[in-house]
Scaffold this active site. Sequence first.
Site, PDB file in Angstrom:
ATOM      1  N   LYS A  89       0.817  -1.223   0.000  1.00  0.00           N
ATOM      2  CA  LYS A  89       0.000   0.000   0.000  1.00  0.00           C
ATOM      3  C   LYS A  89       0.852   1.274   0.000  1.00  0.00           C
ATOM      4  O   LYS A  89       0.443   2.301  -0.517  1.00  0.00           O
ATOM      5  CB  LYS A  89      -0.926   0.002   1.221  1.00  0.00           C
ATOM      6  N   GLU A 111     -10.039   6.331   2.627  1.00  0.00           N
ATOM      7  CA  GLU A 111     -10.902   5.312   3.218  1.00  0.00           C
ATOM      8  C   GLU A 111      -9.998   4.165   3.647  1.00  0.00           C
ATOM      9  O   GLU A 111      -8.921   3.986   3.099  1.00  0.00           O
ATOM     10  CB  GLU A 111     -11.922   4.817   2.186  1.00  0.00           C
ATOM     11  N   SER A 377       1.834  -9.685  -0.516  1.00  0.00           N
ATOM     12  CA  SER A 377       1.497  -8.261  -0.480  1.00  0.00           C
ATOM     13  C   SER A 377       1.634  -7.626   0.898  1.00  0.00           C
ATOM     14  O   SER A 377       1.715  -6.403   1.002  1.00  0.00           O
ATOM     15  CB  SER A 377       0.080  -8.057  -1.009  1.00  0.00           C
TER      16      SER A 377
HETATM   17  C1  LIG Z   1      -1.578  -6.912   2.650  1.00  0.00           C
HETATM   18  C2  LIG Z   1      -2.689  -6.588   1.730  1.00  0.00           C
HETATM   19  N1  LIG Z   1      -2.790  -7.251   0.572  1.00  0.00           N
HETATM   20  C3  LIG Z   1      -3.793  -7.024  -0.285  1.00  0.00           C
HETATM   21  C4  LIG Z   1      -4.779  -6.103  -0.015  1.00  0.00           C
HETATM   22  C5  LIG Z   1      -5.893  -5.948  -0.994  1.00  0.00           C
HETATM   23  O1  LIG Z   1      -5.829  -4.767  -1.753  1.00  0.00           O
HETATM   24  P1  LIG Z   1      -5.503  -4.797  -3.290  1.00  0.00           P
HETATM   25  O2  LIG Z   1      -6.392  -5.808  -3.929  1.00  0.00           O
HETATM   26  O3  LIG Z   1      -5.787  -3.414  -3.736  1.00  0.00           O
HETATM   27  O4  LIG Z   1      -4.079  -5.148  -3.470  1.00  0.00           O
HETATM   28  C6  LIG Z   1      -4.720  -5.364   1.175  1.00  0.00           C
HETATM   29  C7  LIG Z   1      -5.744  -4.357   1.511  1.00  0.00           C
HETATM   30  O5  LIG Z   1      -5.845  -3.816   2.564  1.00  0.00           O
HETATM   31  C8  LIG Z   1      -3.642  -5.621   2.066  1.00  0.00           C
HETATM   32  O6  LIG Z   1      -3.550  -4.956   3.234  1.00  0.00           O
END
Ligand SMILES: Cc1ncc(COP(=O)(O)O)c(C=O)c1O
Lengths: 404, 258
Positions: A89, A111, A377
């Site tokens: 993020k 948000e 992620s």
């Molecule tokens: C660690 C992590 N991965 C994935 C996501 C999902 O978001 P996005 O689909 O935009 O990558 C989030 C959302 O809060 C997150 O904190």
Amino acid sequence: MRYNVDGKGFYGEFGGAFIPEMLYANIRELQENYLRIIESEDFRKEFKYFLKNYAGRPSPLYFARRLSEHYGTQIYLKREDLNHTGAHKINNTIGQILIAKRLGKTRIIAETGAGQHGVATATVCALMGLKCVVYMGKLDVERQAPNVLRMRMLGAEVIPVESGNMTLKDATNEAIRDWISNPADTYYLIGSVVGPHPYPDLVSRLQSVISEELIFQLQEHVGRNYPDFIIACVGGGSNAAGSFYHYLDNHDVKLVAVEAAGKGIGTGMTAATITEGTPGIIHGSRTILMQNDDGQITEPYSISAGLDYPGIGPQLAWLGKTGRVKFEYATDDEALEAAFRLMRFEGIIPALEPAHALAALGKIKFSENDIVVVILSGRGDKDMASYIKYLENRSCKTPVNINM
Amino acid sequence: MNRIDKLFHSGKKNILSVYFTAGYPEVDSTAGIINSLVRAGVDMIEIGIPFSDPLADGPVIQKSSSNALKNGMSLRLLFHQLESIRSSVNIPLLLMGYLNPVLKFGMENFCRSCSVTGIDGIILPDLPPEIYTEQYREIFRKYGLYNILLISPSTEAERIRLIDSITDGFIYMVSSSSVTGVKQGFNDEQKAYFERVAGMNLTHPLMIGFGISSNETFAEACRYANGAIVGSAFIKMLEKEGYSDENIKKFVKDLKKE
Ligand SMILES: Cc1ncc(COP(=O)(O)O)c(C=O)c1O
């Protein structure tokens, strides 16, 4: 096939800017300026500087040996969990705060669901000395208390949202209402590849640093600058969009997006938008979303607060429809099992979101020599409570007797 | 002639339009409230289609909307409730709502149902004028349905003229940079905006909405426009006092008092 946004802000039939006239001027300002700004030398330099020296990029690409042995293929983890604030993020919030500054905005709104985007936004606002207001559903404020405290410690004002179901969808509505009411000084720093054009394109470009790094990291690791598979989890879709970005036109790379199926498809408790949703408009974008027969948007469910969004970015809806991206899903239990497997095999505690991407490893047929990149992620600190609860419910405290 | 045109061509001043949410406070109070509003002497009525995610609405309409949904309100049911409304009501009736429920219903299906029911116009704040003209105008025309477009304080002159060339019936002039809700009076900036738009000699009449809550704000808005729209204040009254004929009559009388 065209996979990127067209001149009118659409990806095929998806995307656009379905916004009330009160937001037209703001969205227009962003539409007219975002490309000029992010392609400028000066922005690129500053963005790169903060990604490297502040966020800690490039994030490592790590060969997961024991996991690879388990699945009988070559698995590499893209370590977004090692970024400052613990997830991908931060790539987006650094980029957007630099855009906000160039647009002369002094007040940032955002948000947040789980609080990851909220923390990443509060962080860059502190970094730049800008006022920060984060909208968060009242239910999420209660469920994610540590992140609420983090945001407040970083100087952000966290406003609990009591409308609707009091979760991410409603927090997003409230952020948009704030923007309608404060059009002059405020920048809406959206957290994923959702919302009206140009946000989906803007955020995917900022997150594309993930695939940009994969190009040279794979070259180093395997002597070839592309993998056979990239697997990413999807809430709104920003880590997926960013890691697919530079490989969209390379059809040797199979792109896999993994949605959260919650308690399971067909149970009514799921966040698997592509599997269960239908076309419609959410937060200013035409995409696939979860709704009832009357067009009322329904509340999704997943154990992972970051995947708990009733829509999906319009580009991913399009990539799914054209078949460029294959959609898989993983249930709560599958994700938890995959998370514990990673802990025990590689010594990494993942966030629950990428645990869904890891779970898909068990659902796809790989050959032994396939190069498989999984986007890790985020890290699992924020999910300790869920992990502990899971262990207690399975009455298998320590050692974990997960089926490995 | 469309009833909306007829109203504005009648030369009437200080036109009062009242908004309320269908299915609120009771699921079947819709037709009764319309009839009471007509008896109370309002000139036009906007019937809100409740939506789970009303982006442009403040707390009062958000709440009436979610209560209406809890009551079981839907677009299908609304058309059913309005089936025989034209046997007793002659003033313009508009539906106002968000695009998603309408798309789910089907745009053509929606326009056809409006036409059969005797609805004169539609207000969909999240349907941009450009998309409307490209994709939906033909359907609206086919069913003789008016699409009313919004302008706001941040809409530039050139775009106001564009909207004036696309809208039907009138222009919905949003009074301030805000979502719907009750406010106390207008500030100088708002008055300057009203004056600026009033001075543009647009081809369509102007109705000012958002934040009209009292006799004073209504009268003030009418100095700059053909009339004004009251929403949140009316819903607040319904919530507090109930939807009896008498209450509605008193509310309208107080608003219009000179
Ligand atoms: C660690 C992590 N991965 C994935 C996501 C999902 O978001 P996005 O689909 O935009 O990558 C989030 C959302 O809060 C997150 O904190």
